[in-house]
Design a protein around this motif. Structure first.
Motif, PDB file in Angstrom:
ATOM      1  N   LEU A  10      42.075  41.516  35.708  1.00  0.00           N
ATOM      2  CA  LEU A  10      41.004  40.454  36.257  1.00  0.00           C
ATOM      3  C   LEU A  10      40.787  40.597  37.674  1.00  0.00           C
ATOM      4  N   MET A  31      46.949  33.155  29.287  1.00  0.00           N
ATOM      5  CA  MET A  31      45.792  33.064  30.174  1.00  0.00           C
ATOM      6  C   MET A  31      46.143  32.454  31.457  1.00  0.00           C
ATOM      7  N   ARG A  34      47.964  34.786  33.623  1.00  0.00           N
ATOM      8  CA  ARG A  34      46.982  35.786  34.436  1.00  0.00           C
ATOM      9  C   ARG A  34      46.162  35.058  35.467  1.00  0.00           C
ATOM     10  N   LEU A  35      45.520  33.949  35.032  1.00  0.00           N
ATOM     11  CA  LEU A  35      44.659  33.530  36.099  1.00  0.00           C
ATOM     12  C   LEU A  35      45.318  33.271  37.402  1.00  0.00           C
ATOM     13  N   ILE A  99      37.656  26.547  30.627  1.00  0.00           N
ATOM     14  CA  ILE A  99      37.896  27.328  29.508  1.00  0.00           C
ATOM     15  C   ILE A  99      38.223  26.274  28.570  1.00  0.00           C
ATOM     16  N   ASN A 101      40.056  25.920  25.666  1.00  0.00           N
ATOM     17  CA  ASN A 101      40.952  26.560  24.805  1.00  0.00           C
ATOM     18  C   ASN A 101      41.907  25.622  23.816  1.00  0.00           C
ATOM     19  N   LEU A 252      43.115  37.714  25.548  1.00  0.00           N
ATOM     20  CA  LEU A 252      42.306  38.629  26.235  1.00  0.00           C
ATOM     21  C   LEU A 252      40.691  38.426  26.094  1.00  0.00           C
ATOM     22  N   LEU A 255      39.646  35.827  28.569  1.00  0.00           N
ATOM     23  CA  LEU A 255      39.554  36.153  29.907  1.00  0.00           C
ATOM     24  C   LEU A 255      38.227  36.955  30.356  1.00  0.00           C
ATOM     25  N   ALA A 258      35.413  34.974  30.625  1.00  0.00           N
ATOM     26  CA  ALA A 258      35.308  34.352  31.883  1.00  0.00           C
ATOM     27  C   ALA A 258      35.076  35.177  33.134  1.00  0.00           C
ATOM     28  N   THR A 259      35.353  36.236  32.964  1.00  0.00           N
ATOM     29  CA  THR A 259      35.297  36.994  34.427  1.00  0.00           C
ATOM     30  C   THR A 259      34.233  38.128  34.214  1.00  0.00           C
TER      31      THR A 259
END
Length: 317
Positions: A10, A31, A34-35, A99, A101, A252, A255, A258-259
Motif C-alpha cells: 500500500l 483491511m 493494512r490501512l 470502503i 465492505n 486485497l 485495497l 482503494a489505492t
C-alpha cells in the motif's frame, strides 16, 4: 503463484481519512490492519461497540501510533446511518476514502431492517447508499474514492424492479445477489454522475472472490444457528489451497481498488484466478448484470429516494 506469495504494497496513507464498514471481522479486519499500518486516519463504524474496542486495541498494539477512531453504526437502520453522518460531519475532517465492505448474507427466512426493507437489500445496499449521502459533503471535500464491495454472486441474476424488497417471493441467495447487483449499479452511476458534474469523487467496484469468511457461518441473530454446508466446503477447499482464496487474499482486491493510481469504474477489482474466486488481485470484466448504465441510472434514482438522501447530492451539483 503460491497463495503465500500473493500480497500488495500500500502507498503511504498518512493524512488520509478512511472510513471502512465491516472492519471489525474477517477480511474487513485484514483491511483495517493494512490501512492502519499504511498510516491512514482510520474510522471504524461498528455495530458491536465491545467488539470494536477490542479491534481498536489490537490495531494500535500491532501498529504503534495508529490512528483508529470508533463510531456507532448499524447499516440496517437509516436513522443510525444518519446519526453517524451527523457525528462525522460535526468533526469536519474531509473523508478521502470510503470502503463499503460490510454485509449480511442469506438469512434462511425473509427479515426486514428497522425501516421495513428486506434485510440484505436494506443493509448491503441501501445502508451504504445512505452512508454515501450522509457523508457527501466530507467526500466532496476530500475528493474521495468510494469502493463498493460486491460479490461473485453478482455475476448472474437480475433486479426485480417491481419487487426490490422481495415481498412477493423470497429466496435468500437470490436476494443476496440482487443486493450486490444493486450496490454495483449505484456505484457505477455515482462515478458517471461525478465525471459529468465534475464532483471530483471516484467510485469503483471490487469483490473478494470466495474465501472462508463468516458470511455463511452460524449467525443466530439472523436465524442461522449452525454453519452452512457451503462455508464448510469453502473452509475445506481454502485450507488445502484448492482454487479458492484465504481471508487474507480476499481483502486485497478492495485495497487495490482503494489505492491504485488509475482507478477504473468499467471493470471489477477482484481475484484473477480461475473463475475469479481466488488468485492474485487485479481487474476483470464487469459481470453482465453490472454493465447497463441505463439500469445504473434507474437504480440510482430508486436508491437515493428509498435511502432518503436524494437532496444530499444536489450540494455537489
Amino acid at each position: 503463484m503460491a497463495r503465500d506469495d500473493i500480497d500488495i504494497t500500500l502507498p503511504d496513507l498518512a493524512g488520509r481519512r478512511v472510513v471502512l464498514t465491516g472492519g471489525s471481522d474477517g477480511m474487513g479486519l485484514i483491511m483495517a490492519d493494512r490501512l492502519a499500518a499504511a498510516g491512514a486516519d482510520l474510522v471504524l463504524p461498528v455495530r458491536n461497540r465491545a467488539k470494536g474496542e477490542a479491534v481498536a486495541v489490537r490495531l494500535r498494539t500491532k501498529n504503534p501510533g495508529a490512528r483508529v477512531a470508533l463510531h456507532d453504526l448499524d447499516l440496517s437502520s437509516l436513522a443510525s446511518v444518519r446519526s453517524f453522518g451527523t457525528a462525522l460531519t460535526a468533526e469536519g475532517a474531509p473523508v478521502h476514502l470510503l470502503i463499503n465492505n460490510a454485509g449480511v448474507m442469506t438469512p434462511p427466512s425473509r427479515q426486514t431492517t428497522a425501516d421495513g426493507h428486506e434485510l440484505q437489500f436494506g443493509t448491503n445496499h441501501l445502508g451504504h447508499v445512505a452512508l454515501v449521502g450522509h457523508l457527501w459533503p466530507l467526500l466532496l471535500a476530500g475528493e474521495a474514492r468510494v469502493v463498493s464491495q460486491v460479490s461473485v454472486a453478482a455475476r448472474s441474476g437480475r433486479i426485480a424492479w417491481d419487487d426490490l424488497d422481495s415481498e412477493r417471493a423470497y429466496n435468500g441467495q437470490r436476494a443476496y445477489s440482487r443486493s450486490k447487483i444493486a450496490l454495483a449499479l449505484f456505484a457505477r452511476a455515482l462515478d458517471e454522475k461525478s465525471r459529468r458534474a465534475g464532483w471530483g469523487v471516484r467510485s469503483v467496484v471490487s469483490h473478494p472472490g470466495v474465501a472462508p469468511t463468516n458470511l455463511l457461518a452460524a449467525r443466530p441473530e439472523i436465524g442461522r444457528d449452525a454453519d452452512t454446508t457451503g462455508v464448510k466446503v469453502v473452509r475445506w477447499l481454502s485450507s488445502r489451497g484448492l482454487l479458492l482464496g484465504t481471508v487474507e487474499t480476499a481483502a486485497l482486491p478492495a485495497l487495490v481498488a482503494a489505492t491504485t493510481a488509475a482507478p477504473r469504474s468499467d471493470v471489477l477489482y477482484g481475484p484473477t484466478g480461475f473463475g475469479h474466486v481466488g488468485g492474485a488481485p487485479g481487474t476483470h470484466a464487469l459481470y453482465p448484470p453490472l454493465r447497463d448504465l441505463a439500469a445504473a441510472d434507474r437504480m440510482w434514482d430508486a436508491s437515493v429516494s428509498l435511502a432518503g438522501v436524494a437532496q444530499a447530492f444536489e450540494r455537489g451539483a
